[in-house]
Design a protein around this motif. Structure first.
Motif: not given
Lengths: 444, 104
Positions: A345-356, A386-401
């Motif tokens: 979900r995070l890499t293929r569908i949301n294409r999240l950056g940062g370290d996962l 997930l570590r990121s300078t973009d807080r939106d990425d973090i919110d997306t990750m938490l939503w997916e979990v």
């Protein structure tokens, strides 16, 4: 016998308060030292100060001082601490305020400054232990501090301070300073400084030498760990010393607890570098001379380093962590499937950056990189970071979990998610001559 | 007889500085120190966990106190700043080494 009694009231920023109050009250101490800075604590201090110019010191400073100040005053115990972190001046003023409220009029509080060397750091500043410069980091610098030694603290002690409050002082130097001050050790007496530095090094992590961080049931048993006491060092004029603790506290002081702490965060035992000395621990002897009393001798020292270490802190964005647990039959397979789903979900569908990173807690989390998991487990927790300078990425990750609760494998429960601000630190070296520590005395 | 582990004869503590980890390992009984020294070489530590300890491993000996100090460069998955390991300080690496079997 002419000895100085040093106590440790904190070995890290969030250390316990009660055992420090106990030492202040009953320790018959000459000095009570609080060591509260790590590399990251320092950077967080700078961030706090940026948000509020009256902040940036140790958040527990007030509670600690309210707990120990009256006892120390009554018992003639002086306090040395780095709880000033990124704002020693504001910290000193807080201590003055508390002293006045406690009726301790005339108490002398020295604030030591000069460790903040942010102005000396530029984009081209090169790091000491790996390639790259400040500009290469690509993050906002929050501050830089040089590790100061006894020379920064001595003038304040000589001026009669009851409380010396500083920022980035090398941890052992906090303990070495009172020894140099009271024994009159010369600043090129490398043997004495090496011995005093060992005392400081052993004391600086608090309970890590009195049975804390030591217990391994059935192998290394520690009595009454919940009541563990903070350590005391009885230091003689020749720099030899005894590590002990208050009699009726929990924990233990043994040759084993002392040895584990001897090399804690040490690389070459022959060359432990501080601003004061290159200490040599290779010839150290430890012997139990009584119950919870270990004598330490044989440290040495060599000429101090020419350059001083600086820690540079950067704003590192955010760390997000979310988890869901699986228990009972086939828990391992269900948790593993959840991990697969989250990754996809995070890499293929949301294409999240940062370290996962995805761990299965209960099977193999802490040692995931080191070794393959063995065996089964009945209770497994999916942990996603997930570590990121973009807080939106973090919110997306938490939503997916969290969405795994309805959309993932069967029987998942107990979702929790949190976002933590992060800092990044790097180190460089500067010349001693670039640094000019100073102190200012405040009187309650 | 089940295989003995280093944990049966020694205790350890891990520390971190940047991306460097150090683990000191101490024989409970001085009589076991030669065995500890023979078992835990720098090469063995490096070869046991190559994905974790990606840099050089150095061993320092404290013969007088029956202990060994291992310093592992580039061993903390980036260090406490960037590691996503729950244990970003590598505090648990002491027990990683204590879990190694004693090869007899």
């Amino acid at each position: 016998m002419n000895t100085i009694r040093l106590g440790c009231g904190a070995g890290f920023s969030s250390d316990r308060l009660g055992p420090a109050v106990d030492l202040a009250q009953r320790g018959a101490l000459d000095y009570l030292v609080f060591e509260c800075i790590g590399e990251r604590t320092m950077a967080f201090g700078h961030r706090d100060r940026m948000l509020d110019t009256n902040r940036g010191y140790n958040p527990q400073l007030g509670a600690r001082m309210r707990g120990v100040l009256a006892h120390c005053h009554a018992n003639g115990t002086k306090i040395v601490t780095n709880m000033g972190v990124a704002n020693p001046r504001a910290a000193a003023l807080l201590v003055i305020d508390i002293a006045r409220k406690l009726g301790l009029h005339g108490l002398k509080v020295a604030c030591v400054e000069g460790d903040d060397v942010t102005h000396l750091i530029g984009p081209d500043t090169a790091f000491m232990d790996h390639p790259g410069t400040v500009a290469d980091v690509g993050l906002r610098m929050v501050g830089a501090n040089v590790y100061l030694g006894v020379e920064a603290l001595l003038p304040a002690l000589e001026a009669g301070a009851d409380v010396v409050i500083a920022g980035r002082i090398a941890d052992p130097s906090l303990f070495l300073s009172p020894l140099v001050h009271r024994f009159g050790w010369k600043l090129d007496d490398w043997t004495a400084l090496g011995r005093g530095t060992l005392a400081g090094h052993l004391m600086e992590c608090g309970m890590q030498i009195t049975g804390g961080y030591f217990a391994d049931p059935g192998f290394k048993d520690v009595p009454r760990l919940a009541d563990c006491g903070f350590p005391i060092a009885e230091v003689a004029a020749d720099g030899s010393f005894v590590i002990t603790k208050l009699d009726d506290t929990g924990g233990c002081v043994t040759t084993a607890t002392v040895k584990e702490q001897l090399l804690y965060e040490v690389h070459d035992p022959r060359a432990y570098l501080t601003p004061d000395v290159v200490a040599d621990f290779s010839g150290v002897s430890v012997s139990e001379i009584g119950h919870d009393r270990v004598q330490v001798t044989g440290a040495n020292g060599h000429k101090r380093p020419e350059q001083l270490k600086v820690t540079i802190g950067f704003d590192g964005g955010f760390l997000g962590e979310g988890g869901v647990s699986y228990a009972g039959p086939n828990a391992k397979a269900r948790a593993a499937l959840a991990a697969e789903v989250v990754r996809e979900r995070l890499t293929r569908i949301n294409r999240l950056g940062g370290d996962l990173r995805v761990d299965l807690v209960g099977l193999n989390a802490l040692h995931q990189t080191a070794e393959q998991p063995v065996g089964d487990a009945n209770d497994v927790r999916l942990h996603v970071a997930l570590r990121s300078t973009d807080r939106d990425d973090i919110d997306t990750m938490l939503w997916e979990v969290e969405s795994l609760l309805c959309c993932g494998p069967a029987g998942g429960g107990g979702y929790r998610g949190q976002i933590t601000p992060c800092v990044v630190t790097h180190s460089c070296l500067i010349d001693r001559s670039a640094v000019a520590p100073s102190f200012e005395m405040f009187v309650a | 007889m089940t295989q003995r582990r280093i944990h049966d004869i020694a205790h350890a503590r891990a520390g971190d500085k940047g991306n460097t980890s150090n683990v000191s390992v101490w024989a409970y009984d001085p009589k076991d120190y030669p065995l500890l020294k023979q078992q835990l070489t720098a090469e063995r530590i490096a070869n046991a966990f190559p994905k974790l300890f990606t840099g050089a491993v150095t061993r320092y000996e404290m013969d007088g106190l029956h202990g060994l100090n291992f310093v592992m460069l580039d061993a903390l998955e980036g260090g406490v700043n960037t590691s996503l390991n729950l244990d970003s300080h590598g505090k648990s690496f002491s027990y990683l080494i204590l879990g190694l079997p004693i090869e007899e």
